[in-house]
Structures are given as C-alpha cells and as structure tokens.
Design a protein around this motif. Sequence first.
Motif, short mmCIF file in Angstrom:
data_model
loop_
_atom_site.label_atom_id
_atom_site.label_comp_id
_atom_site.label_asym_id
_atom_site.label_seq_id
_atom_site.Cartn_x
_atom_site.Cartn_y
_atom_site.Cartn_z
N UNK A 52 -41.47 28.76 34.73
CA UNK A 52 -43.04 28.31 35.25
C UNK A 52 -43.70 29.61 35.46
N UNK A 53 -43.18 30.88 35.84
CA UNK A 53 -43.87 32.08 35.92
C UNK A 53 -44.30 32.34 34.34
N UNK A 54 -43.52 32.51 33.61
CA UNK A 54 -43.60 32.98 31.85
C UNK A 54 -44.78 32.05 31.44
N UNK A 55 -44.75 30.64 31.86
CA UNK A 55 -45.72 29.76 31.12
C UNK A 55 -47.10 29.66 31.68
N UNK A 56 -47.20 30.50 33.10
CA UNK A 56 -48.20 30.39 33.90
C UNK A 56 -48.76 29.30 34.52
N UNK A 57 -47.58 28.51 34.86
CA UNK A 57 -47.85 27.00 35.77
C UNK A 57 -46.97 27.35 36.93
N UNK A 58 -47.26 26.16 37.89
CA UNK A 58 -46.17 26.31 38.92
C UNK A 58 -44.78 25.74 38.68
N UNK A 59 -43.93 25.73 39.46
CA UNK A 59 -42.33 25.16 39.22
C UNK A 59 -42.52 23.79 39.47
N UNK A 60 -43.67 23.15 40.00
CA UNK A 60 -43.68 21.78 40.36
C UNK A 60 -44.25 21.16 39.15
N UNK A 61 -45.08 21.83 38.43
CA UNK A 61 -45.37 21.34 37.01
C UNK A 61 -44.35 20.93 36.10
N UNK A 62 -43.54 21.93 36.05
CA UNK A 62 -42.43 21.88 35.26
C UNK A 62 -41.58 20.93 35.61
N UNK A 63 -41.09 20.58 36.91
CA UNK A 63 -40.28 19.71 37.22
C UNK A 63 -41.08 18.08 37.05
N UNK A 64 -42.18 18.17 37.27
CA UNK A 64 -42.82 16.87 37.15
C UNK A 64 -42.82 16.51 35.63
N UNK A 65 -43.02 17.51 34.73
CA UNK A 65 -43.00 17.21 33.29
C UNK A 65 -41.68 16.97 32.85
N UNK A 66 -40.78 17.83 33.09
CA UNK A 66 -39.23 17.78 32.30
C UNK A 66 -38.06 17.31 33.51
N UNK A 67 -38.34 17.36 34.60
CA UNK A 67 -37.26 17.13 35.62
C UNK A 67 -36.27 18.11 35.98
N UNK A 68 -36.51 19.39 35.54
CA UNK A 68 -35.50 20.37 35.53
C UNK A 68 -35.29 20.97 34.18
N UNK A 69 -34.19 21.83 34.55
CA UNK A 69 -33.39 22.34 33.16
C UNK A 69 -32.92 21.39 32.15
N UNK A 70 -32.15 20.44 32.43
CA UNK A 70 -31.58 19.67 31.37
C UNK A 70 -32.83 19.03 30.61
N UNK A 71 -33.89 18.65 31.46
CA UNK A 71 -35.08 17.99 30.68
C UNK A 71 -35.60 18.94 29.53
N UNK A 72 -35.64 20.20 30.15
CA UNK A 72 -36.34 21.57 29.14
C UNK A 72 -35.23 21.39 28.04
N UNK A 73 -34.21 21.41 27.97
CA UNK A 73 -33.42 21.37 26.98
C UNK A 73 -33.39 20.30 26.03
N UNK A 74 -33.53 19.22 26.42
CA UNK A 74 -33.74 18.02 25.77
C UNK A 74 -35.10 18.08 24.95
N UNK A 75 -36.14 18.52 25.84
CA UNK A 75 -37.42 18.84 24.76
C UNK A 75 -37.34 19.73 23.79
N UNK A 76 -36.59 20.76 24.05
CA UNK A 76 -36.44 21.90 22.79
C UNK A 76 -35.94 21.30 21.86
N UNK A 77 -34.38 20.48 22.01
CA UNK A 77 -33.81 19.86 21.05
C UNK A 77 -34.50 18.86 20.29
N UNK A 78 -35.63 18.01 21.02
CA UNK A 78 -36.20 17.04 20.29
C UNK A 78 -37.41 17.53 19.50
N UNK A 79 -37.96 18.71 19.90
CA UNK A 79 -38.67 19.32 19.01
C UNK A 79 -38.07 19.93 17.68
N UNK A 80 -37.09 20.68 17.95
CA UNK A 80 -36.39 21.24 16.74
C UNK A 80 -35.98 19.98 15.77
N UNK A 81 -35.45 18.99 16.13
CA UNK A 81 -35.06 17.81 15.46
C UNK A 81 -36.45 17.50 14.39
#
Length: 214
Positions: A52-81
Amino acid sequence: MSPPAATVKSKRRYDSERRREQARRTRQRIIEVAERRFLHDGYAATTVASVAADAGVSADTVYKAFGGKPGLVRAIREQALEGEGPRPAEERSDELQQTVDARTIIEGWGRLTTEVAPRVAPILLLMRDAAAVDAEAARLRDEMDADRLRRMTDNARRLRATGGVRPGITLAQTADVLWVYSAPELYELLVLRRSWSRKRFGRFVADAMADALL
C-alpha cells in the motif's frame, strides 16, 4: 437557471467514466508494486502495508480490492497469463482451437508460451519456494496448480476433438502432458538456468508436446 437535463447526464457519465479509469489505474499500480515487492522481498516478508505504501494508497484500499496477499498473487498471475499481445493469450488460444489440425494448435501454444512463461513463471516459482515454509503460500500454490491442470484438461479435450491425438492416449494422459510442458519448473531449468532463448524454449515445448501426443 438549472442546466439542461442532457448536460447533467453527460457530466455524470463523464464523472463515472473518470472514476472507473482512476480505479483501474490504481488497481494496476497496486498489482505492479506488489509483484516487485514479492519478487524482491519474498512472499512471507511482503506485507499489505508495504504494498500500500509503495502504491500510494491505504492498506484498507488493498484489502478491499484484493482481500490480502493471496488475492494480490492471483491478480499478478491472471495478468501474466494474458501474455504480451493486444488480446489476452487465453482468448487467442481458444481461437487456435477452432482449427481442425492438432499440430497447428500445438505450434500456436508453443508461440504463446514464449509470451506467457516469462511473465507467469517468476511468481509461480516464488510461491513454490514459499510453500515450503508458509502454509498460506502452500494452499495458494496448490490452488494455482489445480487451476492450471483444469485449464490443461480443457485444452486436452479440445485437442482430442480434432482427432489428431495418437490412439491409446487418454484424456487424462493428454492433460498431464500439457500440464508438464506448461510447468514453471521447465522454464526455470531451460531458460533461467540454461539460458535458452524464449524462441528456442517455445519451439521445444511445441515439438515435445507434438511428439508425445500426435
């Protein structure tokens, strides 16, 4: 005097489109910085707060969008695919399977591999290594492995529909071959460790799948 109703609607539509674009850019920025963090610091050491700090947003924004670290990994993978082309690789793979020639399909998959593997293998290999010491990472690795097998089974079913698969090879065996040759470990061995070019790797994958199945 109130503005015309058409003007008000137009402004609302513009504001709505601008908010959606801002949200899309924010999501993309979070995915990009999360990938850098994961690959640099590792899965366990990376926190939602640091992303969140690197992206310039709140941690709450990350949780709402991705649900946590597993959701971030899933999003990275989906984009890579999606690969590197103007259209998602999966969409182009589906189009390949409209042909009736099994070898043409496999050769197309080999070309798509040169786009997708360099993008998706790093995050999959990261999760493989993290799974050895992190239960959450192990569950996520198993989930992504199962999803890859599901996609390869779908591909196997379509490949067999062409009639080009060698007699005696079952659907499960076909799926297993596709699953093996889409594994990040193969990319790690030949490209990352043996310094093969992407083109050579894609050609090898296509030839090996054809030899095993056709």
